[in-house]
Design a protein around this motif. Structure first.
Motif, PDB file in Angstrom:
ATOM      1  N   ILE A 290     -63.914  25.322  31.200  1.00 39.38           N
ATOM      2  CA  ILE A 290     -64.064  23.804  31.195  1.00 39.38           C
ATOM      3  C   ILE A 290     -65.567  23.767  30.481  1.00 39.38           C
ATOM      4  CG2 ILE A 290     -64.671  21.800  32.393  1.00 39.38           C
ATOM      5  CD1 ILE A 290     -62.442  22.395  34.506  1.00 39.38           C
ATOM      6  N   LYS A 291     -66.284  24.353  30.670  1.00 41.61           N
ATOM      7  CA  LYS A 291     -67.759  24.218  30.233  1.00 41.61           C
ATOM      8  C   LYS A 291     -67.795  24.330  28.744  1.00 41.61           C
ATOM      9  CE  LYS A 291     -69.875  27.288  32.861  1.00 41.61           C
ATOM     10  NZ  LYS A 291     -70.730  28.060  33.466  1.00 41.61           N
ATOM     11  N   LYS A 292     -66.634  24.955  28.036  1.00 45.08           N
ATOM     12  CA  LYS A 292     -66.878  25.040  26.621  1.00 45.08           C
ATOM     13  C   LYS A 292     -65.932  24.015  26.071  1.00 45.08           C
ATOM     14  CE  LYS A 292     -66.849  30.177  26.933  1.00 45.08           C
ATOM     15  NZ  LYS A 292     -66.322  31.450  26.388  1.00 45.08           N
ATOM     16  N   GLU A 306     -56.493  31.191  26.927  1.00 42.78           N
ATOM     17  CA  GLU A 306     -57.641  30.869  27.383  1.00 42.78           C
ATOM     18  C   GLU A 306     -58.370  31.199  28.722  1.00 42.78           C
ATOM     19  OE1 GLU A 306     -60.057  29.761  25.290  1.00 42.78           O
ATOM     20  OE2 GLU A 306     -58.746  30.027  23.426  1.00 42.78           O
ATOM     21  N   LEU A 307     -57.369  31.092  29.581  1.00 46.31           N
ATOM     22  CA  LEU A 307     -57.631  31.336  31.033  1.00 46.31           C
ATOM     23  C   LEU A 307     -58.044  32.968  31.228  1.00 46.31           C
ATOM     24  CD1 LEU A 307     -57.923  30.372  34.159  1.00 46.31           C
ATOM     25  CD2 LEU A 307     -55.203  30.930  34.369  1.00 46.31           C
ATOM     26  N   TYR A 308     -57.094  33.598  30.504  1.00 48.38           N
ATOM     27  CA  TYR A 308     -57.465  35.125  30.797  1.00 48.38           C
ATOM     28  C   TYR A 308     -58.816  35.604  29.955  1.00 48.38           C
ATOM     29  CZ  TYR A 308     -56.901  40.092  29.743  1.00 48.38           C
ATOM     30  OH  TYR A 308     -56.995  41.466  30.062  1.00 48.38           O
ATOM     31  N   LYS A 309     -59.282  34.755  29.006  1.00 48.28           N
ATOM     32  CA  LYS A 309     -60.591  34.955  28.414  1.00 48.28           C
ATOM     33  C   LYS A 309     -61.648  34.663  29.347  1.00 48.28           C
ATOM     34  CE  LYS A 309     -59.309  34.269  23.573  1.00 48.28           C
ATOM     35  NZ  LYS A 309     -59.656  33.244  22.375  1.00 48.28           N
ATOM     36  N   ALA A 310     -61.545  33.514  30.388  1.00 49.43           N
ATOM     37  CA  ALA A 310     -62.330  32.916  31.091  1.00 49.43           C
ATOM     38  C   ALA A 310     -62.669  33.945  32.392  1.00 49.43           C
ATOM     39  CB  ALA A 310     -62.075  31.786  31.775  1.00 49.43           C
ATOM     40  N   TYR A 311     -61.401  34.556  32.688  1.00 50.45           N
ATOM     41  CA  TYR A 311     -61.587  35.642  33.661  1.00 50.45           C
ATOM     42  C   TYR A 311     -62.283  37.005  32.977  1.00 50.45           C
ATOM     43  CZ  TYR A 311     -58.270  34.009  37.290  1.00 50.45           C
ATOM     44  OH  TYR A 311     -57.721  33.288  38.324  1.00 50.45           O
ATOM     45  N   PHE A 330     -57.148  18.959  39.877  1.00 45.90           N
ATOM     46  CA  PHE A 330     -58.160  18.089  39.015  1.00 45.90           C
ATOM     47  C   PHE A 330     -58.871  19.399  37.944  1.00 45.90           C
ATOM     48  CE2 PHE A 330     -57.719  16.161  43.292  1.00 45.90           C
ATOM     49  CZ  PHE A 330     -57.548  14.953  42.991  1.00 45.90           C
ATOM     50  N   LEU A 331     -58.892  20.223  38.418  1.00 43.70           N
ATOM     51  CA  LEU A 331     -59.518  21.397  37.581  1.00 43.70           C
ATOM     52  C   LEU A 331     -58.553  21.894  36.525  1.00 43.70           C
ATOM     53  CD1 LEU A 331     -61.705  23.900  40.046  1.00 43.70           C
ATOM     54  CD2 LEU A 331     -62.441  22.251  38.273  1.00 43.70           C
ATOM     55  N   GLU A 332     -57.552  21.966  36.956  1.00 43.22           N
ATOM     56  CA  GLU A 332     -56.312  22.282  36.009  1.00 43.22           C
ATOM     57  C   GLU A 332     -56.195  21.147  34.723  1.00 43.22           C
ATOM     58  OE1 GLU A 332     -52.058  24.382  35.413  1.00 43.22           O
ATOM     59  OE2 GLU A 332     -53.368  24.667  37.189  1.00 43.22           O
ATOM     60  N   THR A 333     -56.119  20.095  35.532  1.00 39.56           N
ATOM     61  CA  THR A 333     -55.943  18.810  34.434  1.00 39.56           C
ATOM     62  C   THR A 333     -57.196  18.701  33.618  1.00 39.56           C
ATOM     63  OG1 THR A 333     -54.628  17.671  36.177  1.00 39.56           O
ATOM     64  CG2 THR A 333     -55.608  16.360  34.261  1.00 39.56           C
ATOM     65  N   TRP A 334     -58.324  18.946  33.986  1.00 37.19           N
ATOM     66  CA  TRP A 334     -59.513  18.662  33.347  1.00 37.19           C
ATOM     67  C   TRP A 334     -59.524  20.000  32.122  1.00 37.19           C
ATOM     68  CZ3 TRP A 334     -65.193  18.336  35.753  1.00 37.19           C
ATOM     69  CH2 TRP A 334     -66.080  18.138  34.678  1.00 37.19           C
ATOM     70  N   MET A 335     -59.303  21.186  32.488  1.00 37.32           N
ATOM     71  CA  MET A 335     -59.173  22.370  31.708  1.00 37.32           C
ATOM     72  C   MET A 335     -58.114  22.199  30.606  1.00 37.32           C
ATOM     73  SD  MET A 335     -58.570  26.232  32.799  1.00 37.32           S
ATOM     74  CE  MET A 335     -57.940  27.613  31.313  1.00 37.32           C
ATOM     75  N   ARG A 336     -56.751  21.587  31.087  1.00 39.66           N
ATOM     76  CA  ARG A 336     -55.807  21.479  29.838  1.00 39.66           C
ATOM     77  C   ARG A 336     -56.154  20.192  29.074  1.00 39.66           C
ATOM     78  NH1 ARG A 336     -50.618  23.839  30.867  1.00 39.66           N
ATOM     79  NH2 ARG A 336     -50.718  24.872  32.925  1.00 39.66           N
ATOM     80  N   TYR A 337     -56.784  19.049  29.475  1.00 38.84           N
ATOM     81  CA  TYR A 337     -56.723  17.617  28.791  1.00 38.84           C
ATOM     82  C   TYR A 337     -57.839  17.250  28.591  1.00 38.84           C
ATOM     83  CZ  TYR A 337     -51.768  18.357  30.026  1.00 38.84           C
ATOM     84  OH  TYR A 337     -50.397  19.075  30.171  1.00 38.84           O
ATOM     85  N   GLY A 338     -58.916  17.664  29.025  1.00 36.80           N
ATOM     86  CA  GLY A 338     -60.318  17.211  29.094  1.00 36.80           C
ATOM     87  C   GLY A 338     -60.621  16.126  30.170  1.00 36.80           C
ATOM     88  N   ILE A 339     -61.878  15.809  30.546  1.00 36.64           N
ATOM     89  CA  ILE A 339     -62.451  14.976  31.345  1.00 36.64           C
ATOM     90  C   ILE A 339     -61.812  13.803  31.683  1.00 36.64           C
ATOM     91  CG2 ILE A 339     -64.271  14.033  29.858  1.00 36.64           C
ATOM     92  CD1 ILE A 339     -66.185  14.428  32.425  1.00 36.64           C
ATOM     93  N   PHE A 340     -61.343  13.065  30.587  1.00 38.36           N
ATOM     94  CA  PHE A 340     -60.638  11.616  30.849  1.00 38.36           C
ATOM     95  C   PHE A 340     -59.294  11.729  31.533  1.00 38.36           C
ATOM     96  CE2 PHE A 340     -63.554  11.367  26.934  1.00 38.36           C
ATOM     97  CZ  PHE A 340     -64.387  10.238  27.539  1.00 38.36           C
ATOM     98  N   ALA A 341     -58.669  12.835  31.329  1.00 37.95           N
ATOM     99  CA  ALA A 341     -57.351  13.042  31.856  1.00 37.95           C
ATOM    100  C   ALA A 341     -57.564  13.234  33.507  1.00 37.95           C
ATOM    101  CB  ALA A 341     -56.590  14.098  31.430  1.00 37.95           C
ATOM    102  N   SER A 342     -58.541  14.185  33.834  1.00 33.90           N
ATOM    103  CA  SER A 342     -58.843  14.520  35.195  1.00 33.90           C
ATOM    104  C   SER A 342     -59.469  13.325  35.819  1.00 33.90           C
ATOM    105  CB  SER A 342     -59.967  15.672  35.201  1.00 33.90           C
ATOM    106  OG  SER A 342     -60.118  16.095  36.430  1.00 33.90           O
ATOM    107  N   LEU A 343     -60.280  12.418  35.283  1.00 31.38           N
ATOM    108  CA  LEU A 343     -60.621  11.053  35.789  1.00 31.38           C
ATOM    109  C   LEU A 343     -59.662  10.029  35.985  1.00 31.38           C
ATOM    110  CD1 LEU A 343     -64.120  10.729  33.956  1.00 31.38           C
ATOM    111  CD2 LEU A 343     -63.878  11.539  36.328  1.00 31.38           C
TER     112      LEU A 343
END
Length: 408
Positions: A290-292, A306-311, A330-343
């Motif tokens: 998410i930070k990236k 991307e998840l494997y790379k993060a691990y 909430f984290l998975e939605t943010w990771m997939r589609y960005g902060i606006f989707a998670s919000l």
């Protein structure tokens, strides 16, 4: 009489939920959702139903989630993936349908009675199988395994269904005058609650007790009857105590949880095959990703890569087979589609908190807590059965709460 009514379309979806145990169940759910969409278009065109203005607040987040998933499929990924776009459609269609539906609709009452009794049957058969072979299963519980089910449904989702259906059954039993219906549905609710404890699905059981806490708090703050308050306090304390003392599977699950917490605090190689430790590792990995890509996300097609790379970037101690997806919606939605989707997703739970309070005890808040707490430890909306559960249960009770406030 010329078209599929919303009640009939909902019946197809409801019966399909019961058939999650059969190979054609997913196709039936998709068919039910399609018929529901067709029914909505026809009845909105003919002005047979009128949507409530408050429902657009609930529908807009789902629409934004579908839009962002669609845009990622077209522009944001290395390859086109329409899976999640189609999977999210019930999040939009079902809330709109429920907005124009009477809660006392005969179809709805029958759907939930059938659903509750079928789930009660599978829960009872699973519990009996456990009681016939407790030693072997108890040993598996100490290794973060689960009580085997007589259905192919995932055990976490099965536990969530038991908790949600228990609340829905209690509501309809409380608000239905037909004696035979009340006896049947109360029987189903009791079986669901007993089996929820015997099967000891940690996510479902904890989420249910969180919802009990919210319901109890409402009664303590809103009821003027001292007797009612005492009964509620006694029941809230007595039921879990009796369950822990009498049901072996709960004792072993608690012991496993304690061991899991010790491993979590100490870290090291022992995090493998420990459900709580694996969840924490997955949250760390998702946050690294998410930070990236915190604004736009990474999309669906590139998610696993991307998840494997993060691990790997975190130098995780988890074995490859234990590197699970983020068990947090909430984290998975943010990771997939960005902060606006998670919000947008988070707003479904935050907006009701902004409502003006009244003294009435609402059936919405227990379901709100049950589903919110499950979202914190499970990506509920990444499976069809989770999307159907959330779409129907949350928005049915949301609609109920809006009507309560309007009448008051």
């Amino acid at each position: 009489s010329q078209h599929f009514s919303i009640g009939q379309a909902m019946a197809i979806i409801g019966l399909a939920i019961c058939l999650f145990f059969a190979p054609l169940s997913r196709a039936l759910v998709s068919l039910g959702t399609g018929l529901l969409g067709l029914s909505l278009i026809i009845q909105l065109t003919e002005k047979k139903i009128k949507l409530k203005s408050s429902w657009w607040i609930a529908v807009l987040p789902a629409a934004l989630l579908i839009l962002l998933s669609f845009l990622h499929s077209i522009f944001g990924s290395s390859q086109v993936d329409w899976t999640m776009v189609l999977l999210y459609l019930p999040l939009l269609l079902i809330p709109i349908a429920i907005s124009g539906l009477r809660l006392d609709h005969p179809w709805i009452r029958i759907i939930f009675l059938i659903t509750i009794l079928i789930f009660a049957g599978f829960a009872a058969s699973s519990s009996i199988r456990y009681l016939l072979n407790p030693d072997k299963i108890n040993e598996a519980l100490l290794q973060s395994k689960h009580v085997p089910l007589t259905t192919k449904m995932h055990h976490i989702y099965f536990g969530l269904y038991l908790g949600v259906l228990a609340w829905i059954g209690a509501y309809y039993a409380r608000n239905t005058k037909l004696k035979s219906y009340r006896i049947a549905i109360w029987t189903g609710v009791v079986v669901l609650l007993v089996c929820l404890h015997v099967l000891s699905s940690r996510t479902g059981l904890l989420a249910f007790y969180f919802s009990i806490g919210v319901f109890s708090l409402q009664i303590l703050l809103g009821s003027t009857s001292t007797r009612t308050k005492l009964i509620m306090i006694t029941a809230a304390l007595l039921v879990p105590t009796i369950a822990v003392m009498t049901i072996p599977s709960i004792k072993y699950k608690i012991q496993n949880t304690k061991e899991d917490l010790v491993v979590l605090s100490e870290g090291g190689e022992e995090v493998n095959f420990k459900s709580m430790s694996m969840r924490v590792e997955s949250w760390k990995a998702s946050w690294t990703s998410i930070k990236k890509n915190w604004v736009w996300g990474i999309g669906d097609a590139d998610f696993k890569k991307e998840l494997y790379k993060a691990y790997e970037a975190n130098d995780s101690k988890l074995l490859p087979e234990n590197r699970i997806a983020p068990h947090n919606q909430f984290l998975e939605t943010w990771m997939r589609y960005g902060i606006f989707a998670s919000l947008a997703l988070l707003s479904l739970f935050v907006l009701p908190l902004l409502w003006k309070r009244d003294q009435r005890v609402s059936w919405f808040w227990p379901l709100w807590m049950l589903l919110f707490s499950s979202f914190m430890v499970e990506s509920v909306l990444q499976r069809q059965m989770g999307i159907i559960l959330f779409s129907i249960a949350y928005f049915l009770f949301y609609n109920m709460n809006v009507k309560q406030r309007s009448s008051s």
